[in-house]
Write a protein that holds these residues in place. Structure first.
Motif, PDB file in Angstrom:
ATOM      1  N   TYR A 109      -2.616  -6.643   3.597  1.00 17.18           N
ATOM      2  CA  TYR A 109      -3.466  -6.188   2.693  1.00 17.18           C
ATOM      3  C   TYR A 109      -2.986  -5.394   1.621  1.00 17.18           C
ATOM      4  O   TYR A 109      -3.624  -5.341   0.627  1.00 17.18           O
ATOM      5  CB  TYR A 109      -4.629  -5.196   3.332  1.00 17.18           C
ATOM      6  N   ILE A 110      -1.871  -4.965   1.704  1.00 17.66           N
ATOM      7  CA  ILE A 110      -1.398  -3.733   0.833  1.00 17.66           C
ATOM      8  C   ILE A 110      -0.102  -4.403  -0.238  1.00 17.66           C
ATOM      9  O   ILE A 110       0.621  -5.479   0.042  1.00 17.66           O
ATOM     10  CB  ILE A 110      -0.566  -2.691   1.276  1.00 17.66           C
ATOM     11  N   GLY A 111      -0.286  -3.733  -1.381  1.00 16.44           N
ATOM     12  CA  GLY A 111       0.377  -4.316  -2.495  1.00 16.44           C
ATOM     13  C   GLY A 111       1.760  -3.625  -2.644  1.00 16.44           C
ATOM     14  O   GLY A 111       2.635  -3.953  -3.326  1.00 16.44           O
ATOM     15  N   TRP A 112       1.815  -2.380  -2.455  1.00 17.33           N
ATOM     16  CA  TRP A 112       2.772  -1.394  -2.380  1.00 17.33           C
ATOM     17  C   TRP A 112       2.814  -0.340  -1.469  1.00 17.33           C
ATOM     18  O   TRP A 112       1.585   0.138  -1.062  1.00 17.33           O
ATOM     19  CB  TRP A 112       3.143  -0.720  -3.869  1.00 17.33           C
ATOM     20  N   VAL A 113       3.871   0.196  -0.916  1.00 20.07           N
ATOM     21  CA  VAL A 113       4.250   1.452  -0.187  1.00 20.07           C
ATOM     22  C   VAL A 113       4.643   2.637  -0.918  1.00 20.07           C
ATOM     23  O   VAL A 113       5.654   2.437  -1.568  1.00 20.07           O
ATOM     24  CB  VAL A 113       5.108   0.962   1.039  1.00 20.07           C
ATOM     25  N   GLN A 121     -10.468   0.011   6.726  1.00 16.14           N
ATOM     26  CA  GLN A 121     -10.481   0.227   5.311  1.00 16.14           C
ATOM     27  C   GLN A 121      -9.740  -0.700   4.465  1.00 16.14           C
ATOM     28  O   GLN A 121     -10.195  -1.217   3.402  1.00 16.14           O
ATOM     29  CB  GLN A 121     -10.134   1.724   4.910  1.00 16.14           C
ATOM     30  N   ALA A 122      -8.649  -0.815   5.009  1.00 16.64           N
ATOM     31  CA  ALA A 122      -7.757  -1.820   3.920  1.00 16.64           C
ATOM     32  C   ALA A 122      -8.187  -3.193   4.151  1.00 16.64           C
ATOM     33  O   ALA A 122      -8.280  -3.833   3.217  1.00 16.64           O
ATOM     34  CB  ALA A 122      -6.319  -1.590   4.735  1.00 16.64           C
ATOM     35  N   ARG A 123      -8.823  -3.658   5.184  1.00 20.89           N
ATOM     36  CA  ARG A 123      -9.359  -4.882   5.273  1.00 20.89           C
ATOM     37  C   ARG A 123     -10.626  -4.977   4.347  1.00 20.89           C
ATOM     38  O   ARG A 123     -10.824  -6.004   3.750  1.00 20.89           O
ATOM     39  CB  ARG A 123      -9.764  -5.363   6.698  1.00 20.89           C
ATOM     40  N   HIS A 138      -9.295  -5.039   0.702  1.00 23.27           N
ATOM     41  CA  HIS A 138      -8.827  -6.424   0.429  1.00 23.27           C
ATOM     42  C   HIS A 138      -9.701  -7.642   0.553  1.00 23.27           C
ATOM     43  O   HIS A 138      -9.816  -8.481  -0.672  1.00 23.27           O
ATOM     44  CB  HIS A 138      -7.784  -6.826   1.510  1.00 23.27           C
ATOM     45  N   GLU A 139     -10.515  -7.830   1.325  1.00 27.27           N
ATOM     46  CA  GLU A 139     -11.595  -8.827   1.398  1.00 27.27           C
ATOM     47  C   GLU A 139     -12.564  -8.762   0.405  1.00 27.27           C
ATOM     48  O   GLU A 139     -13.307  -9.721  -0.102  1.00 27.27           O
ATOM     49  CB  GLU A 139     -12.392  -8.879   2.728  1.00 27.27           C
ATOM     50  N   ARG A 140     -12.532  -7.668  -0.211  1.00 26.46           N
ATOM     51  CA  ARG A 140     -13.594  -7.709  -1.600  1.00 26.46           C
ATOM     52  C   ARG A 140     -13.295  -8.501  -2.688  1.00 26.46           C
ATOM     53  O   ARG A 140     -13.753  -9.213  -3.339  1.00 26.46           O
ATOM     54  CB  ARG A 140     -13.855  -6.341  -2.249  1.00 26.46           C
ATOM     55  N   GLY A 141     -11.884  -8.933  -2.700  1.00 22.47           N
ATOM     56  CA  GLY A 141     -11.163  -9.848  -3.457  1.00 22.47           C
ATOM     57  C   GLY A 141     -10.700  -9.495  -4.989  1.00 22.47           C
ATOM     58  O   GLY A 141      -9.862  -9.937  -5.456  1.00 22.47           O
ATOM     59  N   ASP A 142     -11.273  -8.024  -5.387  1.00 25.52           N
ATOM     60  CA  ASP A 142     -10.925  -7.559  -6.682  1.00 25.52           C
ATOM     61  C   ASP A 142     -10.063  -6.354  -6.685  1.00 25.52           C
ATOM     62  O   ASP A 142      -9.572  -5.908  -7.781  1.00 25.52           O
ATOM     63  CB  ASP A 142     -12.271  -7.159  -7.448  1.00 25.52           C
ATOM     64  N   LYS A 179      10.928  -5.606   5.824  1.00 18.16           N
ATOM     65  CA  LYS A 179      11.061  -6.588   6.920  1.00 18.16           C
ATOM     66  C   LYS A 179       9.506  -6.330   7.422  1.00 18.16           C
ATOM     67  O   LYS A 179       9.015  -7.483   7.943  1.00 18.16           O
ATOM     68  CB  LYS A 179      11.777  -5.960   8.032  1.00 18.16           C
ATOM     69  N   VAL A 180       8.812  -5.221   7.373  1.00 15.23           N
ATOM     70  CA  VAL A 180       7.366  -5.199   7.906  1.00 15.23           C
ATOM     71  C   VAL A 180       6.545  -5.658   6.947  1.00 15.23           C
ATOM     72  O   VAL A 180       5.423  -6.503   7.232  1.00 15.23           O
ATOM     73  CB  VAL A 180       7.246  -3.777   8.377  1.00 15.23           C
ATOM     74  N   VAL A 181       6.573  -5.183   5.719  1.00 19.82           N
ATOM     75  CA  VAL A 181       5.873  -5.756   4.433  1.00 19.82           C
ATOM     76  C   VAL A 181       6.529  -6.330   3.464  1.00 19.82           C
ATOM     77  O   VAL A 181       6.644  -6.125   2.333  1.00 19.82           O
ATOM     78  CB  VAL A 181       4.946  -4.283   4.259  1.00 19.82           C
ATOM     79  N   PRO A 182       7.005  -7.544   3.551  1.00 20.15           N
ATOM     80  CA  PRO A 182       8.032  -8.042   2.874  1.00 20.15           C
ATOM     81  C   PRO A 182       7.360  -8.501   1.385  1.00 20.15           C
ATOM     82  O   PRO A 182       7.814  -8.820   0.311  1.00 20.15           O
ATOM     83  CB  PRO A 182       8.091  -9.531   3.454  1.00 20.15           C
ATOM     84  N   HIS A 183       6.030  -8.610   1.263  1.00 17.53           N
ATOM     85  CA  HIS A 183       5.549  -8.696  -0.016  1.00 17.53           C
ATOM     86  C   HIS A 183       5.014  -7.662  -0.734  1.00 17.53           C
ATOM     87  O   HIS A 183       4.566  -7.721  -1.848  1.00 17.53           O
ATOM     88  CB  HIS A 183       4.038  -9.834   0.179  1.00 17.53           C
ATOM     89  N   ALA A 184       5.189  -6.439  -0.231  1.00 18.74           N
ATOM     90  CA  ALA A 184       4.776  -5.124  -0.952  1.00 18.74           C
ATOM     91  C   ALA A 184       5.816  -4.682  -1.635  1.00 18.74           C
ATOM     92  O   ALA A 184       7.257  -4.678  -1.543  1.00 18.74           O
ATOM     93  CB  ALA A 184       4.315  -4.250   0.064  1.00 18.74           C
TER      94      ALA A 184
END
Length: 371
Positions: A214-218, A143-145, A148-152, A254-259
């Motif tokens: 795929y994720i932006g926040w946790v 589901q996350a993929r 995310h791949e929708r782009g919007d 460390k696992v999701v450094p960009h989230a």
């Protein structure tokens, strides 16, 4: 702007084309009655997925996301595949943490705790949740993929576990004993808090690693406040809890450094907000406006450079009145928090049985039109 761009702009403390909007997160679900009313009003013959994500509501329906103009898609983790609650002859049902519950007037009440005595050795003998149970990720990565791949779309998790150290600890030890241990049995209290943190770190490592692209926040949910004060004094919090929370958030990074790290806490938590920032919290929800010290305009002035604010709609009165009162509450919240970015519009907690459907519609209409 796309929804993803809108949320990312707000998270960067810049003003987007409009305020980002959220629903279906860890503290913004619809209770079943309100959701059923909405589905009936919209003429939806079929209900959305029943995920039993929260005691506050069983459904998460993406059609509601579209209806209100929400910008965040929330992943909902599954239940363990290899654990089933155990029901004994006394009607006590034991969950995967080892806590026994009975139903009283239809609601669960604690009937048995695994640590009735402050025995540090018992922490190592205890059967803790299996962090690698694949049921938690059933269908979630796919589901996350797709989103995310929708782009919007901006993709975020919901809370993997209901509560953290300050919430789970009282269930494991008993509420009175857990809090008195902080004074009478401090070595056991610290060992229990750190052990819970160890388990939560392993749970999040397993669940978040495949979601990292795929994720932006946790999201984390952990109530720190009562109506008029924190659950524990800032001094006790810093001694016993802050190191464990900081360690958990650091390991997640460390696992999701960009989230981003999103934390929900009800109550009067103003005195703990500097600690939250030092612990690594990026986004703070619920901003309960009737709790002591939680004036939102003041919070924005004092902490708006360091935190993104999420939520804030008054669920203790304003939204259960008329649609005009609900709309005015939405404008009040937006006026206090939206300027310059750094805000996501949402309730301060779930939409419950006392919220009329017309008021639910009204607050999101105001948010969509607010500039």
């Amino acid at each position: 702007m796309t929804s993803r761009e809108r949320v990312q702009t707000a998270l960067a403390h810049r003003a987007p084309d409009r305020v980002p909007i959220d629903v279906w997160g860890s503290a913004s679900r619809l209770c079943n009655r309100l959701y059923f009313d909405l589905a009936d009003d919209q003429g939806w013959a079929d209900l959305g997925p029943r995920v039993s994500a929260s005691r506050s509501g069983d459904y998460v329906d993406p059609r509601v996301t579209e209806l209100v103009g929400a910008d965040i898609c929330h992943l909902v983790f599954g239940k363990p595949r290899f654990f089933a609650p155990r029901l004994d002859a006394n009607g006590i049902e034991t969950n995967e943490w080892g806590v026994g519950f009975v139903k009283i007037a239809g609601e669960p009440a604690v009937a048995r705790v695994p640590f009735a005595e402050p025995d540090i050795a018992a922490l190592e003998r205890h059967a803790w949740p299996d962090p690698r149970d694949p049921g938690r990720l059933a269908g979630v990565v796919e589901q996350a993929r797709r989103w995310h791949e929708r782009g919007d779309r901006f993709v975020a998790t919901s809370s993997l576990v209901s509560g953290l150290m300050l919430d789970i600890g009282p269930y494991l030890r008993g509420f009175e004993d857990f809090f008195t241990d902080l004074y009478l049995n401090p070595a056991f209290a610290r060992a229990l808090i750190e052990k819970i943190a160890d388990v939560l770190i392993e749970l999040h490592r397993f669940a978040l690693a495949p979601l990292a692209p795929y994720i932006g926040w946790v999201e984390f949910s952990s109530d720190h406040g009562m109506q008029d004060r924190p659950l524990v004094s800032p001094e006790i919090y810093r001694e016993f809890f802050k190191p464990a929370y900081a360690r958990l958030f650091a390991e997640v990074r460390k696992v999701v450094p960009h989230a981003k790290i999103w934390l929900h806490s009800c109550g009067a938590i103003r005195d703990l907000i500097p600690d939250f920032i030092e612990m690594g919290v990026d986004i703070l929800n619920s901003l309960q406006p009737r709790a002591a010290g939680m004036d939102q305009a003041a919070l924005k002035r004092e902490f708006g450079r360091d935190l993104v604010f999420h939520g804030g709609l008054d669920m203790q009165g304003a939204l259960s009145g008329t649609p005009a009162q609900a709309a005015e509450e939405a404008r009040r919240c937006l006026d206090a928090l939206a300027a310059g970015g750094g805000y996501v519009f949402a309730p301060s907690n779930h939409f419950m049985q006392d919220i009329p459907l017309a008021n639910f519609y009204a607050v999101y209409e105001v948010a969509r039109d607010y500039r």
